[in-house]
Design an enzyme around this catalytic site. Structure first.
Site, PDB file in Angstrom:
ATOM      1  N   TRP A  21       8.153   1.116  -0.028  1.00 42.38           N
ATOM      2  CA  TRP A  21       8.191   0.913   1.425  1.00 42.38           C
ATOM      3  C   TRP A  21       9.555   0.408   1.890  1.00 42.38           C
ATOM      4  O   TRP A  21      10.082   0.870   2.902  1.00 42.38           O
ATOM      5  CB  TRP A  21       7.070  -0.017   1.860  1.00 42.38           C
ATOM      6  N   ARG A  41      16.294  -6.004  -6.749  1.00 45.28           N
ATOM      7  CA  ARG A  41      16.499  -7.129  -7.685  1.00 45.28           C
ATOM      8  C   ARG A  41      17.129  -6.657  -8.991  1.00 45.28           C
ATOM      9  O   ARG A  41      17.726  -7.440  -9.701  1.00 45.28           O
ATOM     10  CB  ARG A  41      15.204  -7.893  -7.916  1.00 45.28           C
ATOM     11  N   TYR A  58      10.346   4.922  -7.333  1.00 49.40           N
ATOM     12  CA  TYR A  58       9.409   4.730  -6.226  1.00 49.40           C
ATOM     13  C   TYR A  58       9.311   5.925  -5.284  1.00 49.40           C
ATOM     14  O   TYR A  58       8.286   6.109  -4.631  1.00 49.40           O
ATOM     15  CB  TYR A  58       9.786   3.473  -5.436  1.00 49.40           C
ATOM     16  N   LYS A 201      -7.297  -3.716   6.331  1.00 49.78           N
ATOM     17  CA  LYS A 201      -7.592  -2.306   5.991  1.00 49.78           C
ATOM     18  C   LYS A 201      -7.406  -2.080   4.488  1.00 49.78           C
ATOM     19  O   LYS A 201      -8.042  -1.200   3.911  1.00 49.78           O
ATOM     20  CB  LYS A 201      -6.753  -1.342   6.841  1.00 49.78           C
ATOM     21  N   GLU A 291      -1.788  -4.661  -2.585  1.00 49.23           N
ATOM     22  CA  GLU A 291      -1.904  -6.002  -1.991  1.00 49.23           C
ATOM     23  C   GLU A 291      -3.350  -6.477  -1.861  1.00 49.23           C
ATOM     24  O   GLU A 291      -3.630  -7.673  -1.911  1.00 49.23           O
ATOM     25  CB  GLU A 291      -1.261  -6.019  -0.601  1.00 49.23           C
TER      26      GLU A 291
HETATM   27  N1  LIG Z   1       4.170   1.726   0.021  1.00 48.61           N
HETATM   28  C1  LIG Z   1       3.647   1.882   1.226  1.00 48.61           C
HETATM   29  O1  LIG Z   1       3.221   2.995   1.604  1.00 48.61           O
HETATM   30  C2  LIG Z   1       3.588   0.731   2.165  1.00 48.61           C
HETATM   31  C3  LIG Z   1       3.706  -0.576   1.715  1.00 48.61           C
HETATM   32  N2  LIG Z   1       3.641  -1.605   2.610  1.00 48.61           N
HETATM   33  C4  LIG Z   1       3.779  -2.978   2.158  1.00 48.61           C
HETATM   34  O2  LIG Z   1       5.118  -3.190   1.708  1.00 48.61           O
HETATM   35  C5  LIG Z   1       5.156  -4.282   0.789  1.00 48.61           C
HETATM   36  C6  LIG Z   1       5.986  -3.869  -0.414  1.00 48.61           C
HETATM   37  O3  LIG Z   1       5.266  -2.856  -1.070  1.00 48.61           O
HETATM   38  P1  LIG Z   1       5.887  -1.577  -1.749  1.00 48.61           P
HETATM   39  O4  LIG Z   1       7.300  -1.348  -1.414  1.00 48.61           O
HETATM   40  O5  LIG Z   1       4.950  -0.470  -1.448  1.00 48.61           O
HETATM   41  O6  LIG Z   1       5.728  -2.012  -3.274  1.00 48.61           O
HETATM   42  P2  LIG Z   1       6.268  -1.280  -4.555  1.00 48.61           P
HETATM   43  O7  LIG Z   1       5.331  -1.651  -5.638  1.00 48.61           O
HETATM   44  O8  LIG Z   1       6.516   0.143  -4.281  1.00 48.61           O
HETATM   45  O9  LIG Z   1       7.685  -1.979  -4.822  1.00 48.61           O
HETATM   46  C7  LIG Z   1       7.768  -3.350  -5.024  1.00 48.61           C
HETATM   47  C8  LIG Z   1       9.231  -3.755  -4.938  1.00 48.61           C
HETATM   48  O10 LIG Z   1       9.312  -5.169  -4.978  1.00 48.61           O
HETATM   49  C9  LIG Z   1      10.100  -5.542  -6.107  1.00 48.61           C
HETATM   50  N3  LIG Z   1       9.565  -6.775  -6.657  1.00 48.61           N
HETATM   51  C10 LIG Z   1       8.483  -6.954  -7.450  1.00 48.61           C
HETATM   52  N4  LIG Z   1       8.311  -8.272  -7.719  1.00 48.61           N
HETATM   53  C11 LIG Z   1       9.325  -8.922  -7.081  1.00 48.61           C
HETATM   54  C12 LIG Z   1       9.714 -10.258  -6.981  1.00 48.61           C
HETATM   55  N5  LIG Z   1       9.032 -11.227  -7.594  1.00 48.61           N
HETATM   56  N6  LIG Z   1      10.806 -10.545  -6.248  1.00 48.61           N
HETATM   57  C13 LIG Z   1      11.506  -9.598  -5.627  1.00 48.61           C
HETATM   58  N7  LIG Z   1      11.194  -8.285  -5.683  1.00 48.61           N
HETATM   59  C14 LIG Z   1      10.112  -7.973  -6.396  1.00 48.61           C
HETATM   60  C15 LIG Z   1      10.008  -4.376  -7.069  1.00 48.61           C
HETATM   61  O11 LIG Z   1      11.143  -4.405  -7.937  1.00 48.61           O
HETATM   62  P3  LIG Z   1      11.091  -3.831  -9.448  1.00 48.61           P
HETATM   63  O12 LIG Z   1      11.150  -2.350  -9.338  1.00 48.61           O
HETATM   64  O13 LIG Z   1      12.294  -4.438 -10.049  1.00 48.61           O
HETATM   65  O14 LIG Z   1       9.805  -4.308 -10.069  1.00 48.61           O
HETATM   66  C16 LIG Z   1      10.059  -3.219  -6.074  1.00 48.61           C
HETATM   67  O15 LIG Z   1      11.360  -2.993  -5.622  1.00 48.61           O
HETATM   68  C17 LIG Z   1       3.680  -4.597   0.458  1.00 48.61           C
HETATM   69  O16 LIG Z   1       3.288  -5.728   1.175  1.00 48.61           O
HETATM   70  C18 LIG Z   1       2.918  -3.378   0.970  1.00 48.61           C
HETATM   71  O17 LIG Z   1       1.599  -3.686   1.391  1.00 48.61           O
HETATM   72  C19 LIG Z   1       3.481  -1.404   3.957  1.00 48.61           C
HETATM   73  C20 LIG Z   1       3.381  -0.128   4.445  1.00 48.61           C
HETATM   74  C21 LIG Z   1       3.424   1.036   3.595  1.00 48.61           C
HETATM   75  O1  LIG Z   2      -0.034   0.321   4.010  1.00 57.47           O
HETATM   76  C1  LIG Z   2      -0.050   1.456   3.605  1.00 57.47           C
HETATM   77  C2  LIG Z   2      -0.215   2.611   4.502  1.00 57.47           C
HETATM   78  O2  LIG Z   2      -0.109   2.241   5.839  1.00 57.47           O
HETATM   79  C3  LIG Z   2       0.071   1.718   2.163  1.00 57.47           C
HETATM   80  O3  LIG Z   2      -1.150   1.512   1.586  1.00 57.47           O
HETATM   81  P1  LIG Z   2      -1.225   1.122   0.051  1.00 57.47           P
HETATM   82  O4  LIG Z   2      -0.517  -0.178  -0.117  1.00 57.47           O
HETATM   83  O5  LIG Z   2      -2.684   1.079  -0.260  1.00 57.47           O
HETATM   84  O6  LIG Z   2      -0.523   2.231  -0.707  1.00 57.47           O
END
Ligand SMILES: NC(=O)C1=CN([C@@H]2O[C@H](COP(=O)(O)OP(=O)(O)OC[C@H]3O[C@@H](n4cnc5c(N)ncnc54)[C@H](OP(=O)(O)O)[C@@H]3O)[C@@H](O)[C@H]2O)C=CC1
Ligand SMILES: O=C(CO)COP(=O)(O)O
EC number: 1.1.1.94
Length: 377
Positions: A21, A41, A58, A201, A291
């Site tokens: 994201w 990181r 990702y 959700k 999450e």
């Molecule tokens: N993906 C989606 O479609 C959506 C996600 N979100 C929200 O976005 C947020 C992030 O999720 P998302 O990007 O999907 O997660 P991902 O699992 O895709 O990526 C997680 C990221 O966070 C890093 N990370 C993990 N642990 C730590 C830490 N302790 N400190 C700093 N960085 C860390 C990871 O790095 P590394 O690779 O080094 O482990 C990676 O870059 C969540 O709250 C999610 O609900 C919201 C809308 C859409």
């Molecule tokens: O928030 C999201 C879509 O809006 C992503 O959902 P997930 O974290 O379940 O992949």
């Protein structure tokens, strides 16, 4: 390792967190003209984004904008930024903010949460954790939410989202930066409703995944989605949200996207549970952030404190704890009460205004307590 964002003309933004994201949001901003610096990181991931314009772990197959740059040093990411976006797993936000705090002191830039979780230990929403850790004016904080599956947006499929802030001006400033030809942002001032929509959700999507894994069909899923929205609305309103926010992109919109899509990690985690894997096995198999798994317990705790019934989320917790066979989740869609219940979909009316009345009572107590509430708002 900073590179010049030569072609970009818009605001300079830092995106903290380069998962699916964070990176997708960085692309949204860059495609809208912002000068984007990602913070990852791991140095090798920062290098891949900055040099290769890729994030293969990702966002496989996605070419990132050539104006987008990246670093693994927080100070480099924040240096000169006009706005900062946060997209790390919710449970790690507080520790990450400790590193950011000295860099954000004496600045007034908007701070935007892209996250959809609550902190397990405190039950706080991400904007509350930000306000606490940075000790900053809450009007600087904004949250983004909506039906936003990262990979679809990274493929530039048309999508809408909402930016919420207590300050209309902050919401509009962020929305102006976070929009482009394939990404449309609306604004509101209901931070609580917008954040809780995204958190809740996820829990309903885990339930849908469970029934998918068990092999039940569309009736079961439609029943859970519909009753789930009522549950989400009751909870959010009892905790200070506007009911209409839950009917919008951050509530119903995100509920539909997350419950329907195999791209959803929460849905996937639920499917594995429904197939009989234990909570521990599911956590081991997930290599991305789901999450909902960490949010179940604190949300149920808040629900108890605010006198809200969440039968679907209760059942998700029982499956997670190994106390309920996933096949049993559907017959208990509402309660075990034998008395037929009125179907209530419009919040706070058919039940005699019970939840709404409770919200007023809480507001009254909050007023009497000098503005303090249990949730820390
Ligand atoms: N993906 C989606 O479609 C959506 C996600 N979100 C929200 O976005 C947020 C992030 O999720 P998302 O990007 O999907 O997660 P991902 O699992 O895709 O990526 C997680 C990221 O966070 C890093 N990370 C993990 N642990 C730590 C830490 N302790 N400190 C700093 N960085 C860390 C990871 O790095 P590394 O690779 O080094 O482990 C990676 O870059 C969540 O709250 C999610 O609900 C919201 C809308 C859409
Ligand atoms: O928030 C999201 C879509 O809006 C992503 O959902 P997930 O974290 O379940 O992949």
């Amino acid at each position: 390792m900073t590179r010049k964002n030569a072609d970009a003309r818009g605001p300079r933004v830092a995106v903290i967190g380069a998962g699916s994201w964070g990176t997708t949001f960085g692309k949204i901003l860059a495609d809208g003209g912002a000068q984007v610096t990602m913070w990852a990181r791991r140095p090798e991931q920062a290098l891949e984004i900055a040099e290769g314009k890729r994030n293969t772990k990702y966002l496989p197959g996605i070419n990132l904008p050539r104006t987008m740059t990246a670093t693994h040093e927080l100070s480099t990411a924040i240096d000169g930024a006009d706005q900062v976006y946060l997209s790390v797993p919710s449970q790690s936000l507080r520790e990450n903010l400790k590193g950011l705090r000295p860099l954000l002191e004496n600045t007034s830039m908007p701070i935007v949460s892209l996250m959809k979780g609550v902190e397990r230990a405190s039950g706080l929403r991400m904007s509350q954790v930000i306000e606490q850790e940075l000790a900053c004016d809450p009007e600087r904080i904004a949250v983004a939410s909506g039906p936003n599956l990262a990979l679809e947006i990274a493929r530039e499929q048309p999508t809408a989202a909402v930016i919420a802030s207590l300050s209309q001006e902050t919401a509009e400033t962020v929305a102006r930066a976070a929009r482009n030809s394939y990404f449309r942002t609306f604004v509101n001032t209901d931070v609580i409703g917008t954040e809780f929509g995204g958190v809740l959700k996820n829990l309903i999507a885990v339930a849908i995944g469970i029934v998918d894994g068990v092999g039940y069909g569309e009736n079961t899923k439609a029943s859970i989605i519909t009753r789930g929205l009522v549950e989400m609305t009751d909870f959010a309103v009892a905790n200070g949200a506007q009911p209409e926010t839950l009917q919008g992109l951050a509530g119903l919109g995100d509920l539909i996207a997350t419950c329907q899509s195999p791209l959803s990690r929460n849905n996937t985690a639920g499917r594995l549970l429904g197939q009989g894997y234990s909570y521990q096995d599911v956590v081991k198999q997930m290599n991305q952030t789901a999450e909902g798994l960490a949010s179940v317990a604190p949300i149920l705790q808040l629900a108890r404190e605010s006198d809200v019934h969440m039968p679907i989320v209760e059942q998700v917790k029982m499956v997670l704890d190994g106390k309920m066979n996933p096949r049993d989740i559907a017959p208990h869609l509402t309660t075990d009460d034998d008395t037929p219940q009125e179907e209530r979909t419009n919040h706070g009316q058919a039940d005699g205004g019970g939840a709404l009345r409770r919200a007023f009572q809480r507001a009254f107590h909050q007023f009497r307590n000098g503005g303090r509430s249990a949730a820390g708002d």
